[in-house]
Scaffold this motif. Structure first.
Motif, PDB file in Angstrom:
ATOM      1  N   GLN A  51       0.834  -1.200   0.000  1.00  0.00           N
ATOM      2  CA  GLN A  51       0.000   0.000   0.000  1.00  0.00           C
ATOM      3  C   GLN A  51       0.875   1.258   0.000  1.00  0.00           C
ATOM      4  O   GLN A  51       0.611   2.223  -0.720  1.00  0.00           O
ATOM      5  CB  GLN A  51      -0.919  -0.002   1.218  1.00  0.00           C
ATOM      6  N   LYS A  52       1.949   1.247   0.792  1.00  0.00           N
ATOM      7  CA  LYS A  52       2.855   2.398   0.838  1.00  0.00           C
ATOM      8  C   LYS A  52       3.534   2.602  -0.508  1.00  0.00           C
ATOM      9  O   LYS A  52       3.724   3.741  -0.957  1.00  0.00           O
ATOM     10  CB  LYS A  52       3.895   2.181   1.935  1.00  0.00           C
ATOM     11  N   GLN A  53       3.903   1.501  -1.166  1.00  0.00           N
ATOM     12  CA  GLN A  53       4.544   1.613  -2.472  1.00  0.00           C
ATOM     13  C   GLN A  53       3.591   2.201  -3.515  1.00  0.00           C
ATOM     14  O   GLN A  53       3.998   2.996  -4.365  1.00  0.00           O
ATOM     15  CB  GLN A  53       5.045   0.248  -2.933  1.00  0.00           C
ATOM     16  N   ILE A  54       2.315   1.806  -3.424  1.00  0.00           N
ATOM     17  CA  ILE A  54       1.323   2.329  -4.370  1.00  0.00           C
ATOM     18  C   ILE A  54       1.147   3.833  -4.172  1.00  0.00           C
ATOM     19  O   ILE A  54       1.097   4.608  -5.138  1.00  0.00           O
ATOM     20  CB  ILE A  54      -0.011   1.583  -4.198  1.00  0.00           C
ATOM     21  N   ILE A  55       1.044   4.258  -2.917  1.00  0.00           N
ATOM     22  CA  ILE A  55       0.885   5.697  -2.638  1.00  0.00           C
ATOM     23  C   ILE A  55       2.091   6.471  -3.140  1.00  0.00           C
ATOM     24  O   ILE A  55       1.966   7.558  -3.722  1.00  0.00           O
ATOM     25  CB  ILE A  55       0.688   5.908  -1.125  1.00  0.00           C
ATOM     26  N   GLN A  56       3.283   5.881  -2.949  1.00  0.00           N
ATOM     27  CA  GLN A  56       4.501   6.570  -3.369  1.00  0.00           C
ATOM     28  C   GLN A  56       4.596   6.659  -4.885  1.00  0.00           C
ATOM     29  O   GLN A  56       4.898   7.715  -5.440  1.00  0.00           O
ATOM     30  CB  GLN A  56       5.722   5.845  -2.799  1.00  0.00           C
ATOM     31  N   MET A  57       4.353   5.551  -5.593  1.00  0.00           N
ATOM     32  CA  MET A  57       4.500   5.552  -7.048  1.00  0.00           C
ATOM     33  C   MET A  57       3.442   6.408  -7.733  1.00  0.00           C
ATOM     34  O   MET A  57       3.681   6.978  -8.797  1.00  0.00           O
ATOM     35  CB  MET A  57       4.464   4.111  -7.586  1.00  0.00           C
ATOM     36  N   SER A  58       2.248   6.489  -7.123  1.00  0.00           N
ATOM     37  CA  SER A  58       1.142   7.230  -7.747  1.00  0.00           C
ATOM     38  C   SER A  58       1.008   8.648  -7.219  1.00  0.00           C
ATOM     39  O   SER A  58       0.060   9.349  -7.563  1.00  0.00           O
ATOM     40  CB  SER A  58      -0.172   6.474  -7.531  1.00  0.00           C
ATOM     41  N   LYS A  59       1.936   9.053  -6.337  1.00  0.00           N
ATOM     42  CA  LYS A  59       1.910  10.381  -5.714  1.00  0.00           C
ATOM     43  C   LYS A  59       0.594  10.649  -5.010  1.00  0.00           C
ATOM     44  O   LYS A  59       0.003  11.729  -5.102  1.00  0.00           O
ATOM     45  CB  LYS A  59       2.183  11.450  -6.770  1.00  0.00           C
ATOM     46  N   GLY A  60       0.129   9.615  -4.291  1.00  0.00           N
ATOM     47  CA  GLY A  60      -1.062   9.752  -3.460  1.00  0.00           C
ATOM     48  C   GLY A  60      -2.375   9.480  -4.154  1.00  0.00           C
ATOM     49  O   GLY A  60      -3.428   9.484  -3.511  1.00  0.00           O
ATOM     50  N   ARG A  61      -2.362   9.192  -5.450  1.00  0.00           N
ATOM     51  CA  ARG A  61      -3.622   8.987  -6.177  1.00  0.00           C
ATOM     52  C   ARG A  61      -4.057   7.521  -6.196  1.00  0.00           C
ATOM     53  O   ARG A  61      -5.206   7.224  -6.502  1.00  0.00           O
ATOM     54  CB  ARG A  61      -3.471   9.477  -7.617  1.00  0.00           C
TER      55      ARG A  61
END
Length: 956
Positions: free
Chosen positions: A613-623
């Motif tokens: 989940q943290k990786q997704i937030i980081q790669m998508s810039k919170g989107r």
């Protein structure tokens, strides 16, 4: 079914369930407000919701603990139980289900059916609980009612009917235009009146049951609030044939009255026993602000009063009826009521009181393991920490604190990181000190890999018990299932029941990493007691050992938790997400595009998703965001790696030993599990219990027990046939029915059979079924499901095998040795002529052996005297050939390599050198002499030759 009359008060227990952020707590506020139970509406984001009373709930804005509220709507007293919506607190929700008359499933109109919605639906379905659906947030939804109804029917399954306007006019009956929502109002504007709406609703209801179909076809007044319509709708709801749906907005108080009317009209309390004897079910243990212990229970029948003794040796001190954080005390609890009782210190969640029996039907299990310890410099030791954890375990049994002997650390089980954070915040408030938790690790499970009979014998001096168990793979998610299939003529019923008790009293461990055993059917098929010496504890020991013996024979498979997932990220990130899921070993479908957002759905092992989940937030810039739903335990995608890292040795686990104890010369003698059948009192029982023709496809039988079928003279199948005089051809037919007919060429079948007697129609198990075949005293495995590896001391074998010795020394070695023995003359030292041909011959024979058996074979040659030799490692036809470096003997190489290989493989060392045998045995390897290995190789060569002859005969 019985329908309460309009002037008769009924008690109803309804639960609110939802995916997090669906507006469930807002709905509870709206229901309480419309019923007059509260004067003003609270809000979650304002921290003043009526049911979110705990400081942690106010701080985080989520429901953590189940809460109770009381309201009255028309003639129904409703106990509303609000449950947590976050997946980490699903266990709290699941405990509440045991006392519900009906469930109110809240679905977000803007999001539709979400991952946790499906989990809750399955839990409600499993318990057969009637369900009403409230679709919330319709004021901000971009989706139509028809779209949402279709999604519910496709995702959840069942007949969902929009009844928002069905009960809008309790006096006039029919369908209400005013309460039917935006779409119905638009239809009315087009000329469709109340009568047309009633006809449409009747047609929709007719899909649910035969009774409703009959009413829709008959010329019956469509009054859905009374008479036959009310009775048939209520019956369809109770039988889960119909799921009424109300569309609205809890924040705007839209659809609330319709939901309350449906509860009043169509939901009924479960009928209590006619004799009205007292019965209640405990569903929650908690503490009040003064640390008084509260037992929350639902009274199912009869009544009880203050000072009544409802458990052994304990009397009721106080009966409380909670609504929010406040409560009223009552003198008597009536059927249907939910009460919190003080004065009971030995109650537990799931307990049945009075005429009710205990019930433990929880499906959801924690899959994360954490080490917990007090924060340093607080003066708190592990003893106090364990006591406080046990107090919390009364409220949430699935925390399951335990002291691991390896490392001396305390471990707990949790559902996820949110629950972990809440637990860390609870300790300072409840117990006055802080705790820290280590990095989480996955909780694995193990299941039996094949069918096997386990034998446990416990006979130290003046003790006696023997137990025979058959272990079989169970259905996924079934847990451990215990059965009896033993005649009382062979073992008294009381002993059989005692065995079942011992099977269920502890957590049994698998043989791969020592993880808890699950999804296994364990059947008591035999046993023996002694009239004078048998005591209850003897059968406990014999039962544990029998189970462990069966696991060693059958082998285990490792299971890991898998999650269903839905990931939403900007389209530019979807390629990385797909690559990540593929790396994790996950499975997923084609991405779907919703504007500039791509959605991917699939499943993956939980081990790869812990921090994703943290990786997704980081790669998508919170989107981006990810929704997970626990799918269950499935075969581990990297079993070999996990097993290697665990380095667990089942034979060294003395608390779970597979070995038996026999009496010998007045003292107990330990007999290894491989040898127990040579001394057991009761003959093998597996083929008296098991019909080979009925073994499911794909289910294997362990090789030791498969061999018994061929030699059995006692088995008679249930079909009435007599197999005692069966030929090899008939037995082979049984084998083919069990494991499938051979579709490969004869040579492949020969390779599958492994060493043993070959030929058309002979009954020989494939190689994969004979890894534990100690009856043949050949190469066998440990039962841990690991590959077999064989290290061969090359020159030792060459000097031991007569054919190779003859090639080395250039003479009839057998004849010379025989003549020397006959004349008692001292043997002369022979000078070797050439090792080359013998070495090539050995390599060739071992290549055939490896190709046939599938074992990993490493052939080691001593290059000790090769000046400047750096050593080499080559492959020839798959065979690994090692030449040692200068000044390194083959003995030294094998000793060093065996220590490492024994951790990864079931290792065998082939050498007649005593020093090599002893050192390798100390590292956990099994040993075999060079001459004994020659017999093993010759058996294999015989199989290969027979298969080749069979091919040649077919081609002629």
């Amino acid at each position: 079914m019985h329908i309460s009359s309009d002037d008769q008060t009924k008690y109803l227990c309804a639960g609110l369930l939802a995916h997090v952020d669906s507006g469930k707590t807002t709905l509870s506020e709206a229901m309480l407000y419309r019923a007059g139970a509260i004067r003003s509406l609270g809000r979650v984001d304002h921290g003043d919701a009526f049911l979110d009373t705990d400081p942690l709930e106010k701080k985080r804005g989520i429901t953590i603990f189940s809460k109770q509220a009381m309201l009255r709507w028309k003639n129904t007293e409703i106990t509303l139980l609000d449950t947590p919506g976050h997946g980490d607190f699903s266990a709290e929700t699941e405990r509440v289900l045991s006392v519900l008359d009906c469930g109110i499933l809240v679905v977000s109109g803007s999001e539709g059916v979400q991952s946790h919605t499906e989990t809750l639906w399955k839990l409600l379905k499993r318990r057969g609980i009637p369900v009403l659906v409230f679709v919330n947030k319709m004021d901000i939804s971009h989706r139509t009612r028809a779209e949402l109804l279709e999604e519910m029917e496709n995702s959840l399954g069942g007949t969902f009917v929009d009844m928002t306007g069905a009960v809008g006019d309790r006096n006039g009956g029919g369908a209400s235009e005013e309460s039917s929502g935006r779409e119905a109002s638009q239809d009315v504007g087009k000329g469709q009146g109340r009568e047309a709406l009633a006809d449409a609703l009747a047609e929709d209801l007719a899909r649910a049951s035969e009774g409703l179909t009959r009413l829709a076809l008959e010329d019956v007044e469509k009054d859905f609030c009374a008479g036959q319509w009310r009775s048939e709708i209520a019956e369809a709801v109770e039988k889960r044939e119909l799921f009424p749906v109300v569309f609205g907005s809890a924040l705007r108080l839209e659809g609330i009255d319709a939901l309350l009317d449906i509860l009043d009209l169509y939901c009924e309390m479960a009928e209590s026993p006619e004799d009205q004897a007292f019965g209640a079910r405990v569903f929650k243990i908690a503490r009040d602000d003064r640390n008084a212990r509260l037992t929350f229970m639902r009274i199912t029948s009869g009544t009880f009063r203050v000072r009544d003794q409802i458990t052994d040796g304990e009397k009721v001190s106080q009966i409380r009826v909670y609504s929010g954080e406040k409560f009223n005390t009552i003198d008597e609890a009536l059927p249907g009521q939910v009460a919190a009782v003080t004065g009971l210190n030995n109650t537990y969640e799931g307990q049945g009181l009075g005429v009710e029996e205990d019930r433990h039907e929880e499906v959801l299990e924690p899959f994360m393991d954490y080490v917990i310890r007090p924060t340093p410099d607080q003066g708190v030791d592990d003893h106090r920490l364990m006591e406080d954890l046990e107090a919390l375990t009364e409220e949430d049994p699935k925390i399951s604190p335990r002291l691991e002997k390896e490392g001396g650390e305390i471990h707990i089980s949790l559902m996820g990181e949110i629950q972990l954070e809440i637990l860390k915040e609870i300790f300072p408030v409840r117990f006055g000190y802080e705790v820290e938790l280590g990095t989480g690790r996955i909780l694995y499970r193990e299941t039996v890999a094949s069918i096997a009979e386990g034998v446990g014998h416990f006979e130290p001096l003046r003790h006696y018990a023997e137990v025979h168990l058959v272990l079989q793979p169970g259905e996924p998610g079934s847990g451990l299932v215990f059965r009896r299939a033993c005649s009382t003529d062979e073992l008294d019923l009381n002993w059989q029941r005692l065995i079942l008790t011992h099977l269920g009293e502890k957590t049994h461990r698998g043989t791969l990493i020592g993880a808890p055993l699950t999804d296994t059917v364990i059947t008591v098929v035999g046993g023996k007691a002694h009239k004078k010496h048998t005591e209850g504890g003897d059968f406990r020991q014999a039962t544990y050992r029998a189970l462990r013996c069966g696991l060693m024979k059958a082998g285990c498979r490792l299971l890991e938790p898998w999650m269903d997932l839905e990931i939403r990220v900007p389209t530019g990130n979807i390629g990385r997400v797909m690559a990540d899921l593929d790396r994790m070993g996950g499975e997923f479908g084609e991405p779907e595009n919703e504007g500039d957002i791509s959605v991917i759905r699939g499943m993956a092992p939980a081990s790869g998703l812990l921090d994703y989940q943290k990786q997704i937030i980081q790669m998508s810039k919170g989107r981006g965001r990810m929704a997970l739903k626990f799918r269950g335990y499935e075969p581990c995608h990297d079993q070999e790696k996990v097993v290697d890292e665990a380095a667990y040795d089942p034979e060294q686990d003395l608390e779970n030993t597979p070995d038996s104890v026999f009496c010998s010369h007045g003292s107990g003698e330990i007999v290894r599990w491989r040898d127990v059948e040579e001394r057991m009192a009761v003959p093998p029982q597996i083929w008296r219990y098991l019909d080979p023709s009925k073994i499911p496809d794909g289910v294997e039988v362990c090789p030791m027990d498969l061999e018994k079928l061929r030699r059995s003279d006692t088995f008679s199948p249930s079909s009435g046939g007599d197999w005692r005089n069966a030929s090899d051809k008939e037995l082979m037919e049984i084998f083919r029915r069990t494991y499938g007919s051979g579709k490969k060429d004869p040579l492949a079948r020969g390779r599958d059979r492994g060493p043993g007697r070959a030929g058309e129609g002979s009954f020989e198990p494939p190689r994969k079924y004979r890894l534990d075949d100690s009856l043949s005293r050949g190469i066998y495995g440990s039962g841990r499901g690991r590959q077999i590896c064989i290290m061969v001391d090359g020159y030792n074998v060459m000097n031991a095998w007569p054919e190779l010795k003859e090639m080395i020394f250039g003479e009839d070695v057998k004849g010379k040795e025989a003549d020397a023995r006959a004349s008692a003359a001292p043997a002369q030292k022979r000078v070797p002529r050439d090792y080359g041909p013998a070495r090539e011959q050995l390599v060739s024979r071992l290549m055939e052996y490896q190709g046939f058996t599938g074992y990993r074979v490493i052939l080691v040659f001593d290059a000790y005297n090769v000046e400047g030799g750096l050593g080499s490692r080559t492959r020839d036809g798959g065979l690994e050939i090692v030449y040692t470096r200068e000044n390194e003997t083959a003995d030294a190489y094998i000793q060093q390599a065996s220590e490492k290989l024994a951790r990864q493989y079931d290792l065998w060392v082939i050498s007649s050198d005593t020093l090599v045998q002893q050192s390798s045995f100390g590292h956990g390897a099994l040993r075999m002499s060079s001459m004994r290995f020659l017999q093993e190789v010759q058996k294999t060569e015989s199989q290969i030759n027979s298969a080749v002859e069979e091919i040649n005969s077919q081609t002629d």
